[in-house]
Scaffold this active site. Structure first.
Site, short mmCIF file in Angstrom:
data_model
loop_
_atom_site.label_atom_id
_atom_site.label_comp_id
_atom_site.label_asym_id
_atom_site.label_seq_id
_atom_site.Cartn_x
_atom_site.Cartn_y
_atom_site.Cartn_z
N LEU A 170 -7.51 33.63 37.42
CA LEU A 170 -6.95 33.14 36.17
C LEU A 170 -6.26 34.22 35.34
O LEU A 170 -5.22 33.98 34.72
CB LEU A 170 -8.06 32.53 35.31
N LYS A 171 -6.84 35.39 35.29
CA LYS A 171 -6.37 36.42 34.38
C LYS A 171 -5.38 37.40 35.01
O LYS A 171 -5.12 38.48 34.47
CB LYS A 171 -7.56 37.19 33.78
N THR A 172 -4.82 37.03 36.14
CA THR A 172 -3.85 37.88 36.82
C THR A 172 -2.44 37.38 36.53
O THR A 172 -2.08 36.26 36.89
CB THR A 172 -4.09 37.89 38.34
#
Length: 365
Positions: free
Chosen positions: A107-109
Site C-alpha cells: 500500500l505505501k509504495t
C-alpha cells in the site's frame, strides 16, 4: 537480491537453474574500488543482463514481477516492466488485475500506484500524434481528460473508484492512495464521478473527524475542479462549506484538520477571517467564562459542547490572526498566553510570531 522467480504458492526454481534463462549473461554490479557499503547481489542477477540487451519479452515480465515482489520500490524494474508491456502489446487489463493484489500488499509504495496510473493512461488515452509506439502518459493526460468520456472509460473509472474505496478501508490515511484517487478524478473528469465524492468524504469524516486526508480530499473536490457556475454558485458553496466545517469544529473543537480547512476555504474565496469572529470567540474562553452564553442560541454559529476542552488553541490562534492587522497588541497578548500556558510545546514559534509582529511597530518614547 535473491535469484528467485516469485512468491507464488509453490516454491519456484532459481532463474539460474532454469534452461530458458541460460542464454542470458548476468551483469555484475559495479561498486567501484573498496565501496563503504557494498550491495551483495548474487552472481546470477539477470535484470541488468536483459536491460543491457534491451530484451522485451514475456519472460522479462516474469522476471520483473519476481523482482518487484521482493523489492516493490525498485523503480527501474517497474519502468522496464511498463515499457515491456507496451512493446509486446501485452493485455493491460490483466496487468491491472495483478496491480490489484500488489497495491493491497504494498500500500505505501509509491511505485505501485504510479505504475497503475501509467497502465490506466495507456489504456484510455488516445495514441500520441507522433505514433512513436510508446504511449507518453504525461503528454496525453490533459487531452484525454477534456474529451467526452466513453461508456468504457466511465465504467473503468467507477471500477477504479470502488477499488480505491476498498483500499482506503484498510488504511484511510495513505497518501499514495488518496493521491491516486485525485488523479483518477482529474484524468477521467466525469461529472458523475465528482458528484459522489462529497458524500464519500463525509462518510469517512463521520467515522473519523480527524482524518486529515479526507479533509484535504474534500478541499480538492470542492475547489479543485474549477467549474463553479458563476458568483451565485460560489456564494452557495462557501455558505455550505462554512456551515459544514463549523458543525465539525463544534463536534471536536481541538481538531486541527477542521480549523485548517476553515482557513483554507476563507483564503481560497478571499473571505476575511474577521467574518468568523463571532463563531471563534466562544472557543477561546473557558467554560467558566462562558457562563450565561449558553442561553444564546445562534444557529449559524454552533457553540462548543459542555464536554469540549476549552480554551481551544486553534481558536486562539485564529483570533490572534484576526487581531494582527488592526490590534497587534491583542494578538501579542494571545501569543504570550499560548507560549507560556496553553501551547508551550510551540513556545519558540509563538515567540517568533511576537517578534515578527512587533518589529514594525514604532517604539513609544
Amino acid at each position: 537480491m535473491p535469484d528467485i522467480a516469485g512468491d507464488g504458492p509453490e516454491e519456484q526454481p532459481l532463474f539460474s537453474e532454469r534452461p530458458d534463462w541460460t542464454d542470458v549473461t548476468p551483469v555484475p554490479q559495479y561498486e567501484g574500488y573498496n565501496p563503504i557499503a557494498p550491495i551483495f547481489y548474487t552472481p546470477q542477477y539477470y535484470f541488468r543482463g536483459i536491460v543491457k540487451t534491451n530484451e522485451k519479452s514475456e519472460r522479462v515480465l516474469e522476471l520483473t514481477e519476481a523482482i518487484i515482489r521482493l523489492n516493490p520500490a525498485h523503480y527501474s524494474a517497474w519502468q522496464y516492466r511498463y515499457h515491456t508491456l507496451l512493446a509486446i502489446k501485452a493485455p493491460l487489463d490483466a496487468e491491472l488485475k495483478l496491480m490489484d493484489s500488489l497495491a493491497v500488499q504494498f500500500l505505501k509504495t509509491y511505485q505501485v500506484w504510479h505504475h497503475r496510473r501509467l497502465i490506466l493512461t495507456a489504456i484510455y488515452s488516445p495514441p500520441p500524434s507522433n505514433a512513436s509506439g510508446l504511449n507518453d502518459p504525461t503528454a496525453t493526460t490533459s487531452s484525454s481528460a477534456k474529451s467526452k468520456p466513453s461508456p468504457e472509460s466511465q465504467a473503468a473509472a467507477r471500477t477504479e473508484l470502488a477499488f480505491i474505496t476498498r483500499v482506503l478501508m484498510v488504511d484511510a490515511k495513505n497518501y499514495h492512495t488518496w493521491s491516486y484517487r485525485q488523479w483518477l478524478l482529474a484524468f477521467f473528469d466525469d461529472v458523475h464521478l465528482w458528484e459522489g465524492e462529497l458524500g464519500f468524504v463525509e462518510r469517512l469524516l463521520e467515522e473519523d473527524v480527524r482524518n486529515n486526508s479526507a479533509w484535504h480530499h474534500r478541499f480538492f473536490v470542492v475547489f479543485g475542479r474549477g467549474q463553479l457556475q458563476g458568483e451565485e454558485d460560489r456564494v452557495a458553496v462557501l455558505k455550505r462549506e462554512l456551515s459544514y466545517t463549523k458543525d465539525q469544529i463544534a463536534l471536536a473543537p481541538n481538531n486541527a484538520s477542521a480549523w485548517n480547512y476553515l482557513r483554507g476555504i476563507l483564503e481560497r474565496t478571499g473571505t476575511s477571517f474577521s467574518n468568523l469572529r463571532s463563531f471563534v470567540e466562544p472557543y477561546t474562553k473557558t467554560h467558566e467564562d462562558r457562563l450565561g452564553d449558553e442561553e444564546i442560541l445562534d444557529l449559524e454559529n454552533p457553540a462548543p459542547s459542555a464536554e469540549a476542552e476549552l480554551p481551544c488553541v486553534a481558536a486562539l490562534e485564529f483570533l490572534a490572526d484576526i487581531y494582527e492587522k488592526d490590534a497587534v497588541s491583542k494578538s501579542v497578548e494571545i501569543w504570550k498566553r499560548l507560549a507560556n500556558e496553553l501551547d508551550t510545546m510551540r513556545k519558540k514559534y509563538w515567540e517568533y510570531r511576537i517578534k515578527e509582529a512587533l518589529k514594525d511597530v514604532p517604539v513609544q518614547s
